[in-house]
Design an enzyme around this catalytic site. Sequence first.
Site, PDB file in Angstrom:
ATOM      1  N   CYS B 407     -63.937 -72.067 -24.689  1.00  0.00           N
ATOM      2  CA  CYS B 407     -62.721 -72.456 -23.988  1.00  0.00           C
ATOM      3  C   CYS B 407     -62.988 -73.314 -22.748  1.00  0.00           C
ATOM      4  CB  CYS B 407     -61.921 -71.228 -23.591  1.00  0.00           C
ATOM      5  SG  CYS B 407     -62.860 -70.100 -22.555  1.00  0.00           S
ATOM      6  N   HIS B 451     -61.315 -66.480 -19.941  1.00  0.00           N
ATOM      7  CA  HIS B 451     -60.746 -67.651 -20.585  1.00  0.00           C
ATOM      8  C   HIS B 451     -60.523 -68.730 -19.533  1.00  0.00           C
ATOM      9  CE1 HIS B 451     -58.802 -69.715 -23.827  1.00  0.00           C
ATOM     10  NE2 HIS B 451     -57.634 -69.779 -23.209  1.00  0.00           N
ATOM     11  N   ASP B 467     -52.937 -74.969 -23.114  1.00  0.00           N
ATOM     12  CA  ASP B 467     -54.209 -74.374 -23.507  1.00  0.00           C
ATOM     13  C   ASP B 467     -54.799 -75.113 -24.698  1.00  0.00           C
ATOM     14  OD1 ASP B 467     -56.358 -72.842 -24.000  1.00  0.00           O
ATOM     15  OD2 ASP B 467     -55.279 -70.950 -24.225  1.00  0.00           O
TER      16      ASP B 467
END
Lengths: 329, 680
Positions: B407, B451, B467
């Site tokens: 991520c 994250h 995201d």
Amino acid sequence: MVAERGQRGVIARLSGQTSRLFQRWIGKRIPAAREIRLNHRRIFIVPTRAGLALLVLLVIMLLGAINYQNSLVYALTFLLVSLFWVGLHHTYRNLAGLELRATGSRPVFVGESAPLSLTLAAVQHEHQALALYWPRTQPQRLDVEAGQETTVTLYHPVHQRGWFRPGRLRVETRYPLGWFVAWSLVDLNWQVLVYPKPLVAALPRQGAGGDGDGALLNAEGVDDFQGLRAYQPGDSRRRLDWRAWSRGQGLHSKVFAEPSQNSLWLVLDSAPGQDLEQRLGYLTGWVLELERRGQPYGLQLGSQRLGPALGEAHRDACLKTLALYGVAA
Amino acid sequence: MTAALIPRNSLAWLLTAQVVVLLPHLPRLPFWVAVLWMACALWRVQIQRMRWRYPGSVVKVLALGLIALGVFTTQGSLLGLDAAVMLLLLLFMLKLLEMRNPRDALVVIYLGFFIIATAFLFDQGILLTLYQCLSLLVLVAALVGLQQTPGRNDPIRALRSSGLLLLQALPLMLVLFVLFPRLGPLWAVNTPGKSATIGLAESMAPADIANLARSPELAFRASFEADIPAHSELYWRALTLSHFDGRRWSHSSFASIGMPRPWEPRGEAVRYQVVTRASQQPWVFSLRGASSDDDSLVLTRDFMLQAKRPITQTLAYQATSWPESRLDPHDLDPLQQRIYTALPEQGDPRSRAWAEELRTRYPRDAELVQALLQHFNREPFHYTLRPPTLGRHSNDEFLFDSRRGFCAHYAGAMTFVLRAAGIPARVVAGYQGGEINPRGNYVLVHQFDAHAWVEVWLDGEGWVSVDPTFQVAPERIERGLQDALQGEGSFLEGSLMAPARYRNIGWINNLRLAWDDLNYQWQLRVLGYQAERQLEFLQRWLGTTDWQRVGLVLLIAAALVMLPLVVWSLRPRRRHPDPRRQAWEQLDRKLRRLGLQAVRGEGPRAWQQRLELHLPAQREPLAAFFDEYVRLTYAEDGIPDRDTCAGLRRHLAVLTRALPLRAGKISRPAQHLPGQSTHL
């Protein structure tokens, strides 16, 4: 110097006064008795130095708990605080309900230690780690199991002839945690007869006021045996008829004719020594010696005349007279 | 205190207590400390066996010097908490050698109490707490042993008393714990332990979050007032990363400092409570659009909740979030604009060129963002915990060559491209999702839930979260990391022992969740019970937080819980009643109904004679009873037990059966007896 002495005098007087006041107060609060049960009126309890030290430690721990915002240190601190409080009750309870009973004593000579017996009864629950003592004596430590009685003998040094009454006995305990001390001061009405200290000297040649010539008997002096009579307490042990006793015929004393011409009179003036106490000491020594030899003796002390006779009862009567001579009853 | 010796059994307890108290500290300390303790214990045992002598003063001074030196070399100073605790432990060991009389033993025991307290500064787990209960039990047993009569020592009895005392101390402790006012710290203290930071750091190279994702450690737990939101909505924001140096994204306090701009809470409010661990960092975790009444927290310029001080212990706080809020929707000020579009002078030329290209294709910001996301979705990007190592132009290599990343790679690269296109953007580091524990109905967020995503500023919308990872691996967002990495098998590959790894095995998972729930309740209700929670509690249960009234309640509650103990100590229950007296009193009651009463001070024989005059018919059972009574009283030692008195009870039964029922049946002897008092 002078001022200092003056001051000391004042302090001594003051402390004497406070102690007198204290004695009066405690005499009212815990009256003297042969038998005493400890209850809340008779038990005092205060934190010990160890207990106070713990409190200081707890304050430090609480500060730590606050500064570090630490719940568990708080919890530990509070647990010890409540333990302190619980300990107070346990220490108190460890004395409460204890029954003390004086169970007597026996006469002693000056310079010996008077044996003072008492029975401790745990009627309600056990009492652990008790310490019994007077100021300046070694504490006697013991436990009393639940429902049991324990008899202990304490020893108290004596320095004066006459009737000895020990001061208040301190019964104390720090059990279970040592953070509190609970104590009581009990007066079990003990009375101990204290004989003069026996001194050794040559026996007097003849007793004044005696009608014999004071000649010494040989050690056995048993030439005119008269017969047996039933034993009475106080009869000399050396005159018991052991043979008859061992045959199961009961206990009898042999009776001898009083060889009055052989009896010795002990008189205060005939004793050597500087002062009254020493003379009484020599007289005491003689009484013991003559009793040991089995030679009858009489004692004349002031207006009192005892004897002449032989045997433990007579000996004890003589010793008692010597012990109490000139002592205000 | 007489200069007595330490009773043997107390010494045994003391040695035991010392081992027990020291154990939790040993793992934190260098190896030589354990060796030193062994040496001290051996020496002490040898002293006890009269083999060796007590150490002389020279040895003592040397030992003191040595331990001071040891602490200095280990901790780097003699001041500060860690050094102080270490010094305390070493002194505690050495005291063993010069313990001679009860006073020394007392010092050791008190030091022991103190050392238990210091252990709680380093660890506050349930297991340690239970363990320390044992330590306390042994220490108190040593204390009791110290008081026992010498020669009548009974170690087991000391332990029993210790347990009893501690149990009786519990109620008052609980009252104090709940009601004693929790104040704020009186002065600043440094925190114990090597400040190992846990969790997110202030700066992030792409590989950092990947490392975090290998850790099964717990990050925080959160419980919600209403239903728990869907997994994909749980974006726990911790900090913004707004500065890029060509390699790493890092937090800029310059960008986040100050009051937040006005923002409009919109949509539904989510109320939740978070319990975090000591992370030594000020970051706390909140959903988007958060605010909190907790005065240890502040809201920063970048709409983050942050603690005023680094979190050095369990912290529980309440927060409310409006996830659909518009944050700073109207014109970003020039300074912010500059901060959030800043890029290094050099590096990643291909990404910059691509950004220019996108800019010309999509003049509107929102469209450009959308296009970027679609790019991640369409192109063969791959979500992995095992990304290849990247070179100098990390964004270029990731976007155009490897296309494999975690991520952090996606968020970093996207933010880079947005900034290169002139759009204010920043990376947000935090946690996404979490595991729902059905037992306590709360969310459990682990480190592997770490994250990173992107916040971009759009005119009129304000800061909007996007995201890129969701475009590549939607299962990561919807279900969590384990599902996202299913094919790769890299989930927690380094932690074979981590229970979280075995979520698919039913009973292990149940056990793990139950244990975690227990820990959560522990943290929430016990460790987190500080000023805030206490006020809440008082308000709920007492309806007041006025300290005077609380103090009154405290006193009353303390008195109530102590009452049984007070009653118990002042009115001791007859555990061992005297069966003779019981029988006597029973007879007494029966006779009183007939109007017969013993006179004060009347002995059993006199009373018997008097009764025989009144009750000539019952002469025999009377005699039997009184004979037995007299025998028991004067021929037995101590207080007879119930079995011994069975005969007495039998005689009593016979006698009571023989007694007339009414007072009219008793004869009135003519002669008047002295002291007779028959009440009718």
